[in-house]
Design a protein around this motif. Structure first.
Motif, PDB file in Angstrom:
ATOM      1  N   HIS A  62       0.853  -1.187   0.000  1.00  9.35           N
ATOM      2  CA  HIS A  62       0.000   0.000   0.000  1.00  9.35           C
ATOM      3  C   HIS A  62       0.887   1.235   0.000  1.00  9.35           C
ATOM      4  CE1 HIS A  62      -3.848  -2.095   1.664  1.00  9.35           C
ATOM      5  NE2 HIS A  62      -3.144  -2.887   0.892  1.00  9.35           N
ATOM      6  N   ARG A  63       1.246   1.710  -1.166  1.00  7.89           N
ATOM      7  CA  ARG A  63       2.196   2.814  -1.244  1.00  7.89           C
ATOM      8  C   ARG A  63       1.675   4.081  -0.566  1.00  7.89           C
ATOM      9  NH1 ARG A  63       7.046   1.607  -1.740  1.00  7.89           N
ATOM     10  NH2 ARG A  63       7.447   3.731  -2.460  1.00  7.89           N
ATOM     11  N   ALA A  64       0.363   4.267  -0.579  1.00  2.00           N
ATOM     12  CA  ALA A  64      -0.197   5.484   0.022  1.00  2.00           C
ATOM     13  C   ALA A  64       0.017   5.516   1.523  1.00  2.00           C
ATOM     14  CB  ALA A  64      -1.686   5.600  -0.291  1.00  2.00           C
ATOM     15  N   GLU A  65       0.202   4.333   2.113  1.00  5.68           N
ATOM     16  CA  GLU A  65       0.387   4.283   3.558  1.00  5.68           C
ATOM     17  C   GLU A  65       1.820   3.954   3.936  1.00  5.68           C
ATOM     18  OE1 GLU A  65      -2.229   1.875   2.530  1.00  5.68           O
ATOM     19  OE2 GLU A  65      -3.746   3.431   2.520  1.00  5.68           O
ATOM     20  N   PHE A  66       2.759   4.213   3.013  1.00  4.09           N
ATOM     21  CA  PHE A  66       4.139   3.783   3.231  1.00  4.09           C
ATOM     22  C   PHE A  66       4.909   4.753   4.117  1.00  4.09           C
ATOM     23  CE2 PHE A  66       8.638   3.554   2.105  1.00  4.09           C
ATOM     24  CZ  PHE A  66       8.872   2.203   2.262  1.00  4.09           C
ATOM     25  N   ILE A  67       5.633   4.186   5.064  1.00  2.00           N
ATOM     26  CA  ILE A  67       6.600   4.962   5.840  1.00  2.00           C
ATOM     27  C   ILE A  67       7.784   4.033   6.101  1.00  2.00           C
ATOM     28  CG2 ILE A  67       5.608   4.387   8.099  1.00  2.00           C
ATOM     29  CD1 ILE A  67       6.361   7.279   8.941  1.00  2.00           C
ATOM     30  N   SER A  68       8.976   4.542   5.912  1.00  2.00           N
ATOM     31  CA  SER A  68      10.169   3.694   5.965  1.00  2.00           C
ATOM     32  C   SER A  68      10.888   3.797   7.301  1.00  2.00           C
ATOM     33  CB  SER A  68      11.133   4.101   4.847  1.00  2.00           C
ATOM     34  OG  SER A  68      11.662   5.399   5.097  1.00  2.00           O
ATOM     35  N   HIS A  69      11.815   2.852   7.519  1.00  2.00           N
ATOM     36  CA  HIS A  69      12.685   2.926   8.685  1.00  2.00           C
ATOM     37  C   HIS A  69      13.458   4.250   8.684  1.00  2.00           C
ATOM     38  CE1 HIS A  69      12.253  -1.524   8.173  1.00  2.00           C
ATOM     39  NE2 HIS A  69      12.087  -1.459   9.482  1.00  2.00           N
ATOM     40  N   ASP A  70      13.931   4.650   7.509  1.00  2.00           N
ATOM     41  CA  ASP A  70      14.702   5.892   7.407  1.00  2.00           C
ATOM     42  C   ASP A  70      13.862   7.105   7.797  1.00  2.00           C
ATOM     43  OD1 ASP A  70      16.987   4.594   6.642  1.00  2.00           O
ATOM     44  OD2 ASP A  70      16.813   5.057   4.509  1.00  2.00           O
ATOM     45  N   THR A  71      12.612   7.129   7.336  1.00  2.00           N
ATOM     46  CA  THR A  71      11.738   8.265   7.638  1.00  2.00           C
ATOM     47  C   THR A  71      11.490   8.385   9.139  1.00  2.00           C
ATOM     48  OG1 THR A  71      10.621   8.072   5.502  1.00  2.00           O
ATOM     49  CG2 THR A  71       9.464   9.279   7.229  1.00  2.00           C
ATOM     50  N   LEU A  72      11.183   7.266   9.766  1.00  2.00           N
ATOM     51  CA  LEU A  72      10.901   7.303  11.190  1.00  2.00           C
ATOM     52  C   LEU A  72      12.171   7.559  12.008  1.00  2.00           C
ATOM     53  CD1 LEU A  72       8.757   7.141  13.299  1.00  2.00           C
ATOM     54  CD2 LEU A  72       8.913   4.651  13.267  1.00  2.00           C
ATOM     55  N   GLY A  73      13.292   6.966  11.576  1.00  2.00           N
ATOM     56  CA  GLY A  73      14.558   7.233  12.262  1.00  2.00           C
ATOM     57  C   GLY A  73      14.951   8.693  12.168  1.00  2.00           C
ATOM     58  N   ASN A  74      14.692   9.292  11.012  1.00  2.00           N
ATOM     59  CA  ASN A  74      14.992  10.713  10.841  1.00  2.00           C
ATOM     60  C   ASN A  74      14.083  11.581  11.719  1.00  2.00           C
ATOM     61  OD1 ASN A  74      16.361  12.942   9.331  1.00  2.00           O
ATOM     62  ND2 ASN A  74      14.280  13.354   8.654  1.00  2.00           N
ATOM     63  N   PHE A  75      12.829  11.170  11.883  1.00  2.00           N
ATOM     64  CA  PHE A  75      11.905  11.889  12.767  1.00  2.00           C
ATOM     65  C   PHE A  75      12.454  11.927  14.193  1.00  2.00           C
ATOM     66  CE2 PHE A  75       7.970  11.362  15.510  1.00  2.00           C
ATOM     67  CZ  PHE A  75       7.671  12.713  15.548  1.00  2.00           C
ATOM     68  N   VAL A 135      15.169   1.239  13.096  1.00  2.00           N
ATOM     69  CA  VAL A 135      14.875   2.666  13.261  1.00  2.00           C
ATOM     70  C   VAL A 135      15.873   3.315  14.216  1.00  2.00           C
ATOM     71  CG1 VAL A 135      13.194   4.315  14.182  1.00  2.00           C
ATOM     72  CG2 VAL A 135      12.436   2.461  12.685  1.00  2.00           C
ATOM     73  N   SER A 136      16.182   2.644  15.313  1.00  2.00           N
ATOM     74  CA  SER A 136      17.141   3.180  16.273  1.00  2.00           C
ATOM     75  C   SER A 136      18.521   3.335  15.653  1.00  2.00           C
ATOM     76  CB  SER A 136      17.231   2.261  17.502  1.00  2.00           C
ATOM     77  OG  SER A 136      16.004   2.219  18.194  1.00  2.00           O
ATOM     78  N   SER A 137      18.910   2.379  14.837  1.00  2.00           N
ATOM     79  CA  SER A 137      20.208   2.465  14.163  1.00  2.00           C
ATOM     80  C   SER A 137      20.260   3.647  13.208  1.00  2.00           C
ATOM     81  CB  SER A 137      20.494   1.161  13.406  1.00  2.00           C
ATOM     82  OG  SER A 137      20.646   0.076  14.288  1.00  2.00           O
ATOM     83  N   VAL A 138      19.161   3.883  12.489  1.00  2.00           N
ATOM     84  CA  VAL A 138      19.090   5.038  11.586  1.00  2.00           C
ATOM     85  C   VAL A 138      19.259   6.326  12.377  1.00  2.00           C
ATOM     86  CG1 VAL A 138      17.575   6.378  10.065  1.00  2.00           C
ATOM     87  CG2 VAL A 138      17.684   3.885   9.843  1.00  2.00           C
ATOM     88  N   MET A 139      18.528   6.435  13.487  1.00  2.00           N
ATOM     89  CA  MET A 139      18.612   7.643  14.315  1.00  2.00           C
ATOM     90  C   MET A 139      20.029   7.860  14.835  1.00  2.00           C
ATOM     91  SD  MET A 139      16.949   8.357  18.044  1.00  2.00           S
ATOM     92  CE  MET A 139      18.146   7.158  18.682  1.00  2.00           C
ATOM     93  N   LEU A 140      20.656   6.818  15.354  1.00  2.00           N
ATOM     94  CA  LEU A 140      22.013   6.943  15.890  1.00  2.00           C
ATOM     95  C   LEU A 140      23.007   7.311  14.806  1.00  2.00           C
ATOM     96  CD1 LEU A 140      22.031   3.899  18.334  1.00  2.00           C
ATOM     97  CD2 LEU A 140      22.013   6.315  18.971  1.00  2.00           C
TER      98      LEU A 140
END
Length: 223
Positions: free
Chosen positions: A142-155, A187-192
């Motif tokens: 469901h591309r309309a509802e897509f959110i990635s690890h990178d997006t959330l880690g960046n948040f 997600v934590s790894s992206v944030m760090l």
């Protein structure tokens, strides 16, 4: 180079932030697709960031910024009360607002709603709800509802970078989440990694000096 002059004399000088807040408030009300609304919101965020880079604001009380904070918090509360697949675009809109508030934080603006935001985000139940949205995106088409690890880690990176939440409180929520959810590890790894590459919390000799417990846990969880 940001100008370090006086605080803007009236709200008209913060019109880009006022417009961004208005779009957030009307995100579910406008007669248009959510995807189109999100794209417009991104353009308004870009204008707000361009303005802020030209006009450095140092103030503890700016009503347009307070209104932006309150609207982001209101949308987060709504998301956490019903974190359905349909709410993904609302979460993405919240992240756009966080980008602006994070920049303000790095410029010295002291938000008045930090404790409320921290209570919402630095909460294990709510953090797992965020991670579930990533899992849904990964496991469906469901591309309309897509959110990635990178997006959330960046948040989460933006929240720490702009001092919108206390990094220790966020670390505590992530420690619990990582133990229960594999997506939380990513997600934590992206944030760090963002914190390290952005040199936020970096000591040039000893590396990343914040969230040490989280770093150690992630190292143990690696296969």
């Amino acid at each position: 180079v940001p100008q370090t002059g006086s605080v803007p004399s009236n709200d008209l000088e913060l019109q880009s932030i006022i417009d961004l807040t208005a779009s957030l408030r009307a995100f579910h009300d406008l007669d248009d697709s959510l995807r189109n609304r999100l794209e417009r919101l991104k353009l308004e965020k870009a204008r707000a960031i361009e303005y802020l880079h030209k006009h450095f604001i140092v103030t503890e009380s700016s009503q347009p910024v307070v209104e932006l904070e309150l609207q982001m918090i209101s949308m987060l509360k709504e998301f956490f009360s019903n974190p359905s697949p349909e709410s993904i675009l609302s979460l993405q809109a919240i992240i756009e607002a966080a980008d602006v508030l994070s920049l303000l934080g790095t410029m010295g603006y002291a938000g008045s709603n930090k404790e409320v935001l921290e209570t919402l985000v630095c909460n294990t139940t709510n953090m797992l709800a965020l991670m579930d949205r990533v899992k849904y995106s990964v496991e469906t088409d469901h591309r309309a509802e897509f959110i990635s690890h990178d997006t959330l880690g960046n948040f989460l990176f933006l929240l720490v970078k702009g001092s919108l939440v206390n990094h220790r409180a966020l670390e505590t929520a992530l420690l619990c989440s990582v133990k229960a959810n594999q997506d939380a590890q990513v997600v934590s790894s992206v944030m760090l990694n963002r914190l390290a590459s952005g040199r936020a919390g970096i000591d040039s000799t000893h590396g990343l000096v914040i969230m040490v417990r989280l770093q150690r846990l992630l190292m143990r969880e690696q296969p």
